[in-house]
Design a protein around this motif. Sequence first.
Motif, PDB file in Angstrom:
ATOM      1  N   GLU A  25       0.860  -1.182   0.000  1.00  0.00           N
ATOM      2  CA  GLU A  25       0.000   0.000   0.000  1.00  0.00           C
ATOM      3  C   GLU A  25       0.899   1.235   0.000  1.00  0.00           C
ATOM      4  O   GLU A  25       1.452   1.617   1.028  1.00  0.00           O
ATOM      5  N   TRP A  26       1.012   1.871  -1.156  1.00  0.00           N
ATOM      6  CA  TRP A  26       1.970   2.970  -1.292  1.00  0.00           C
ATOM      7  C   TRP A  26       1.624   4.157  -0.393  1.00  0.00           C
ATOM      8  O   TRP A  26       2.482   4.932  -0.017  1.00  0.00           O
ATOM      9  N   TRP A  27       0.337   4.285  -0.020  1.00  0.00           N
ATOM     10  CA  TRP A  27      -0.053   5.447   0.780  1.00  0.00           C
ATOM     11  C   TRP A  27       0.281   5.290   2.263  1.00  0.00           C
ATOM     12  O   TRP A  27       0.199   6.248   3.012  1.00  0.00           O
ATOM     13  N   ARG A  28       0.615   4.063   2.689  1.00  0.00           N
ATOM     14  CA  ARG A  28       0.969   3.872   4.089  1.00  0.00           C
ATOM     15  C   ARG A  28       2.258   3.083   4.286  1.00  0.00           C
ATOM     16  O   ARG A  28       2.804   3.036   5.375  1.00  0.00           O
ATOM     17  N   ALA A  29       2.775   2.437   3.224  1.00  0.00           N
ATOM     18  CA  ALA A  29       3.961   1.602   3.354  1.00  0.00           C
ATOM     19  C   ALA A  29       5.224   2.451   3.405  1.00  0.00           C
ATOM     20  O   ALA A  29       5.298   3.530   2.796  1.00  0.00           O
ATOM     21  N   GLY A  30       6.224   1.966   4.131  1.00  0.00           N
ATOM     22  CA  GLY A  30       7.508   2.629   4.196  1.00  0.00           C
ATOM     23  C   GLY A  30       8.351   2.341   2.967  1.00  0.00           C
ATOM     24  O   GLY A  30       7.996   1.521   2.116  1.00  0.00           O
ATOM     25  N   PRO A  31       9.520   2.995   2.846  1.00  0.00           N
ATOM     26  CA  PRO A  31      10.357   2.802   1.651  1.00  0.00           C
ATOM     27  C   PRO A  31      10.910   1.397   1.517  1.00  0.00           C
ATOM     28  O   PRO A  31      11.277   0.975   0.430  1.00  0.00           O
ATOM     29  N   GLY A  32      10.998   0.628   2.621  1.00  0.00           N
ATOM     30  CA  GLY A  32      11.543  -0.716   2.561  1.00  0.00           C
ATOM     31  C   GLY A  32      10.507  -1.811   2.433  1.00  0.00           C
ATOM     32  O   GLY A  32      10.853  -3.002   2.450  1.00  0.00           O
ATOM     33  N   THR A  33       9.251  -1.467   2.302  1.00  0.00           N
ATOM     34  CA  THR A  33       8.190  -2.478   2.192  1.00  0.00           C
ATOM     35  C   THR A  33       8.277  -3.181   0.842  1.00  0.00           C
ATOM     36  O   THR A  33       8.457  -2.542  -0.198  1.00  0.00           O
ATOM     37  N   ARG A  34       8.107  -4.504   0.847  1.00  0.00           N
ATOM     38  CA  ARG A  34       8.306  -5.300  -0.356  1.00  0.00           C
ATOM     39  C   ARG A  34       6.995  -5.941  -0.806  1.00  0.00           C
ATOM     40  O   ARG A  34       6.064  -6.098  -0.018  1.00  0.00           O
ATOM     41  N   LEU A  35       6.944  -6.300  -2.076  1.00  0.00           N
ATOM     42  CA  LEU A  35       5.747  -6.966  -2.608  1.00  0.00           C
ATOM     43  C   LEU A  35       5.697  -8.415  -2.126  1.00  0.00           C
ATOM     44  O   LEU A  35       6.662  -8.943  -1.569  1.00  0.00           O
ATOM     45  N   ARG A  36       4.546  -9.050  -2.368  1.00  0.00           N
ATOM     46  CA  ARG A  36       4.348 -10.435  -1.936  1.00  0.00           C
ATOM     47  C   ARG A  36       3.898 -11.297  -3.109  1.00  0.00           C
ATOM     48  O   ARG A  36       3.089 -10.857  -3.937  1.00  0.00           O
ATOM     49  N   ASP A  37       4.421 -12.525  -3.147  1.00  0.00           N
ATOM     50  CA  ASP A  37       3.956 -13.548  -4.087  1.00  0.00           C
ATOM     51  C   ASP A  37       3.350 -14.692  -3.279  1.00  0.00           C
ATOM     52  O   ASP A  37       4.054 -15.357  -2.511  1.00  0.00           O
ATOM     53  N   TYR A  38       2.036 -14.923  -3.448  1.00  0.00           N
ATOM     54  CA  TYR A  38       1.317 -15.937  -2.669  1.00  0.00           C
ATOM     55  C   TYR A  38       1.220 -17.242  -3.462  1.00  0.00           C
ATOM     56  O   TYR A  38       1.016 -17.242  -4.695  1.00  0.00           O
ATOM     57  N   TYR A  39       1.349 -18.378  -2.737  1.00  0.00           N
ATOM     58  CA  TYR A  39       1.225 -19.715  -3.319  1.00  0.00           C
ATOM     59  C   TYR A  39       0.269 -20.557  -2.467  1.00  0.00           C
ATOM     60  O   TYR A  39       0.326 -20.504  -1.232  1.00  0.00           O
ATOM     61  N   HIS A  40      -0.588 -21.324  -3.148  1.00  0.00           N
ATOM     62  CA  HIS A  40      -1.363 -22.383  -2.505  1.00  0.00           C
ATOM     63  C   HIS A  40      -0.593 -23.677  -2.733  1.00  0.00           C
ATOM     64  O   HIS A  40      -0.342 -24.058  -3.894  1.00  0.00           O
ATOM     65  N   VAL A  41      -0.212 -24.338  -1.650  1.00  0.00           N
ATOM     66  CA  VAL A  41       0.601 -25.557  -1.793  1.00  0.00           C
ATOM     67  C   VAL A  41      -0.055 -26.706  -1.027  1.00  0.00           C
ATOM     68  O   VAL A  41      -0.828 -26.485  -0.088  1.00  0.00           O
ATOM     69  N   GLU A  42       0.271 -27.933  -1.441  1.00  0.00           N
ATOM     70  CA  GLU A  42      -0.183 -29.154  -0.768  1.00  0.00           C
ATOM     71  C   GLU A  42       1.032 -30.050  -0.552  1.00  0.00           C
ATOM     72  O   GLU A  42       1.804 -30.294  -1.490  1.00  0.00           O
ATOM     73  N   ASP A  43       1.197 -30.505   0.694  1.00  0.00           N
ATOM     74  CA  ASP A  43       2.363 -31.333   0.974  1.00  0.00           C
ATOM     75  C   ASP A  43       2.069 -32.797   0.649  1.00  0.00           C
ATOM     76  O   ASP A  43       0.967 -33.152   0.204  1.00  0.00           O
TER      77      ASP A  43
END
Length: 449
Positions: free
Chosen positions: A400-418
């Motif tokens: 969220e660019w309007w509240r995130a700091g300069p070091g905040t990183r994006l996320r890649d989500y995965y659905h996994v099954e073991d």
Amino acid sequence: MRALIPNLQVEDAAPEMDAADLVMLMRWSRRWCPWSQIDGASGLLLDSAGSAHLHGGEDAMIRDMAGAFGALGLTANIAIAPTIGAAWALARYGGQRFAVCAGGQILERLAPLPAAALRLDGATTLLLVRLGLKTVGALAEVPRESLIRRFRKIEAFSANPVLRLDQAIGRQKELLVSEEIAPALRVVRKLAEPLGDAEGLSQVLRDLADDLCTIMEQKHSGARALRFTAYRVDGEVLSTEARTSRASRDAAHLVTLFDGLLERLDPGFGVEAAGLEVIDHEVLGGLQGDLHEQRRDTMAFAQLIDRLVARLGIGSVLKPVQRGSHIPERAEDLVPHAMLGKPDENPVQRPLETPLKLLATPEQAEVIHAVPDGPPARFRWRYKVHDIARSQGPERIAPEWWRAGPGTRLRDYYHVEDSEGRRFWLYREGLVGDGRGDNPRWYIHGLDA
């Protein structure tokens, strides 16, 4: 300004809240007289005719008003006059906090006041000043025929000094339009014999609910909150309240909301009267039947929620409500179901296909993957290693660019099954070489089984 006035208090303007507070004050001020009206953005008009003697006269009533407003932290300029225009002028331009004007003194009291005291707009006031008519007295000395010829085509009261002067001195009537307050939805029953047990109170409650629902049906209203009040023979007043998740006027359902609550009331030597009152309501029309003329039971789920709230407490039955964020842990809050507005007023729209169980705080995991930015192959979480049999993703969300700091990183989500069939929802925070930190980190955010 704070450099000049160190103790200066600054607040953001909230016009809607100010307007709501003024409406509340308008109704609250009816303790002195039965008719009141809002005047602009900062004034109140009260019709005190026939009410002043109940407070010891006009002077005593003004002092009482000043004390009551002062207790609320408000400073009020109060004027009593035979006309609305005269009272308005004396309160705002009279130079005194409190003023009382008799019927024969109106023109004399208004004469030294500026022309703006006649509730004229800025353009008309400026025109009168240019003509040399700076005060109400100077305007009143001009022959009436001349004023009528000059302003006869102006119909707006705020731009016609002749009409405003006539209103102020009483030549033309001006009515105070008071808001009508709807009567309370309330029923009361006096009992032939005092009741001393909960079973008797339950029967009285059922009778009161039938009477109240009949009134609500006539008013096309439904109850959102109810208060049951019992009056004991020794003068003690007992009460308990219940809420509904949606508007209802089903008498049987409303009675069930008080299950377990009446037993907490101590009837003492007996209850001689009881009342049931709607303290919050909404407009509620009739329920539509289907093609077979059978009534649809659309209230079943809402009634179940109401019974759970009545038994477990308002803070124990929660509902997810969407918030303005696409970050999963910020996307929704759990709030009491009974405190929501209309049904589906705050629907939850999940930004991603989230699992059945979302962890309150993502937990870090150790992940092994084939390529730096590829899907996970194995991870270790809570001291246990899981081999991934299949995965789906990634689904990427940006900070969220309007509240995130300069070091905040994006996320890649995965659905996994073991390999044992257990499903997890995990994400990688950051990318290799994105310039926002060290190597990406992995977190478990939810579970599907």
